[in-house]
Design a protein around this motif. Structure first.
Motif, PDB file in Angstrom:
ATOM      1  N   UNK A 154       0.810  -1.214   0.000  1.00  0.00           N
ATOM      2  CA  UNK A 154       0.000   0.000   0.000  1.00  0.00           C
ATOM      3  C   UNK A 154       0.845   1.267   0.000  1.00  0.00           C
ATOM      4  N   UNK A 155       2.040   1.220   0.588  1.00  0.00           N
ATOM      5  CA  UNK A 155       2.866   2.418   0.564  1.00  0.00           C
ATOM      6  C   UNK A 155       3.781   2.446  -0.655  1.00  0.00           C
ATOM      7  N   UNK A 156       3.895   1.330  -1.364  1.00  0.00           N
ATOM      8  CA  UNK A 156       4.769   1.275  -2.534  1.00  0.00           C
ATOM      9  C   UNK A 156       4.060   1.640  -3.833  1.00  0.00           C
ATOM     10  N   UNK A 157       2.763   1.333  -3.938  1.00  0.00           N
ATOM     11  CA  UNK A 157       2.068   1.474  -5.213  1.00  0.00           C
ATOM     12  C   UNK A 157       1.487   2.870  -5.445  1.00  0.00           C
ATOM     13  N   UNK A 158       1.620   3.753  -4.475  1.00  0.00           N
ATOM     14  CA  UNK A 158       0.981   5.059  -4.572  1.00  0.00           C
ATOM     15  C   UNK A 158       1.431   5.913  -5.730  1.00  0.00           C
TER      16      UNK A 158
END
Length: 311
Positions: A154-158
C-alpha cells in the motif's frame, strides 16, 4: 468516441445531480499518496467482523458503499471499524438506487444510468482520495500473510501505474466451526489499480470492467493471502440474473466452479480440490483458516480441477 475518464466526470441519465460522478483527480488538490480499499456491498453484515479489521490495518483508508442493505450492514461496519481502533481510516457512504444484477439484467441497462453496474462502480471510486485503489468485496478476508503483504504494497504502489492481481479462494461456511476451502481454482483477478482517467469502469456484456491502457505493468500476489466467504445456508448468487447461464458462458469459468462447489457441498459431496476444515473448540473457523491453517500449509496449492479447466 470520447473516453469515459476524460472531462470532469459523468452525469447520470435520470438527472440525480447529487449522484453525478466527479473524477477525484480533477478535484482541487488532486490525490494524496496512499491506497484506499473500496467495498461495494449489499447485506454483508455477517462477514464484516472478519473482513474489516485486517483490511483497516493494511491500507490507508477503507471506503464502504452500502447499496440498500436491509440487514444492518452500515451500522455493523461502523461498529467494527470503531471496535478495531481504526475509525479514522473508515468512511461509510450510501447508494440508494437498485443496481442491475450481473448478466442479462446488467446488459439491458444503459451505461450512464444510476442502475448500471458500471456507473455504480465509477460513483463509488470517485470518492477515493488516494492515488491507488483496491477493489475489495464485502466477503474477502485477508490471511495473516495477506494483511502484511497488502500493508507493504500500500505504501509502494501510490506512485505507480501497476495493476495488482490478488488470488483468492472460496471458503464455504457450513457452521461456525466447519468450512470447506476450495484450493482447486486459482482465481487471480485484477484488484489493485491506480486512480486516473485510464483506469475507470465501462460496461461489459455481463458485468463492469475496469479500463486499462494498452501497456501497463501487472503482477500477481502469491496464493493463500485471501479467502472469499460463501455461506452454504445463504443465496450466494442473488447478484446474478440467471445463475444457470454459468453453464453456457465462456466468460464464467469461475462462477461455474463456485456454482458446482456450492451445490455439491449442499448435497453432501466434497468436490476434488476442496478441503474440509474443522476449527479448534472456541475458535471461529474463519479465524482458524486465515490465522492458523492457511499460513502454515505448504505451497503450491492444488492445481486447477481438470473437470473445469475447459472453457
Amino acid at each position: 468516441m470520447i473516453p469515459i475518464g476524460s472531462g470532469d466526470g459523468l452525469k447520470n441519465l435520470e438527472g440525480h445531480s447529487d449522484f453525478d460522478v466527479v473524477w477525484p483527480w480533477r478535484r482541487p488538490g488532486g490525490l494524496r499518496r496512499g491506497a484506499t480499499a473500496v467495498l461495494r456491498v449489499r447485506n454483508e453484515a455477517p462477514s464484516l467482523r472478519f473482513v474489516l479489521p485486517p483490511l483497516l490495518r493494511a491500507v490507508d483508508h477503507v471506503l464502504l458503499v452500502d447499496n440498500n442493505s436491509d440487514d444492518g450492514t452500515g451500522a455493523e461496519a461502523l461498529r467494527v471499524a470503531a471496535e478495531s481502533g481504526h475509525a479514522d481510516r473508515f468512511t461509510l457512504k450510501h447508494y440508494p438506487f437498485d443496481v442491475a444484477r450481473a448478466g442479462a439484467e446488467h446488459l439491458a441497462q444503459h451505461e450512464r444510468s444510476v442502475h448500471s453496474l458500471a456507473y455504480f462502480y465509477n460513483w463509488c471510486f470517485s470518492h477515493v482520495e488516494t492515488r491507488y485503489s483496491w477493489k475489495w468485496d464485502g466477503d474477502m478476508v485477508l490471511t495473516t500473510e495477506g494483511e502484511v503483504s497488502l500493508a507493504d504494497l500500500s505504501w509502494q504502489v501510490g506512485n505507480t501505474d501497476a495493476v495488482v492481481r490478488v488470488p483468492r479462494h472460496g471458503l464455504y461456511l457450513e457452521s461456525d466451526s466447519r468450512a470447506h476451502l476450495d484450493l482447486g481454482l486459482r482465481n487471480i483477478e485484477e484488484w489493485g489499480f491506480p486512480m486516473g482517467p485510464d483506469f475507470v469502469y465501462a460496461k461489459a456484456p455481463e458485468w463492469e470492467i475496469r479500463t486499462t491502457p494498452e501497456r501497463f505493468e501487472m503482477f500477481a500476489l502469491p496464493q493463500g493471502l485471501c479467502v472469499e466467504l460463501k455461506y452454504l445456508d445463504g443465496d450466494e448468487f442473488a447478484h446474478w440474473t440467471d445463475p444457470q447461464s454459468f453453464a453456457t458462458s465462456l466468460r464464467n469459468r469461475r462462477k461455474r466452479r463456485e456454482w458446482t462447489v456450492f451445490n455439491a457441498l449442499n448435497e453432501g459431496t466434497v468436490p476434488e480440490g476442496v478441503v474440509t476444515l474443522e476449527a479448534p473448540a472456541g475458535m471461529h473457523v474463519v479465524d482458524y483458516v486465515t490465522k492458523e491453517w492457511l499460513p502454515r500449509v505448504p505451497r503450491p496449492f492444488v492445481v486447477d480441477d481438470p473437470a473445469h479447466a475447459r472453457g
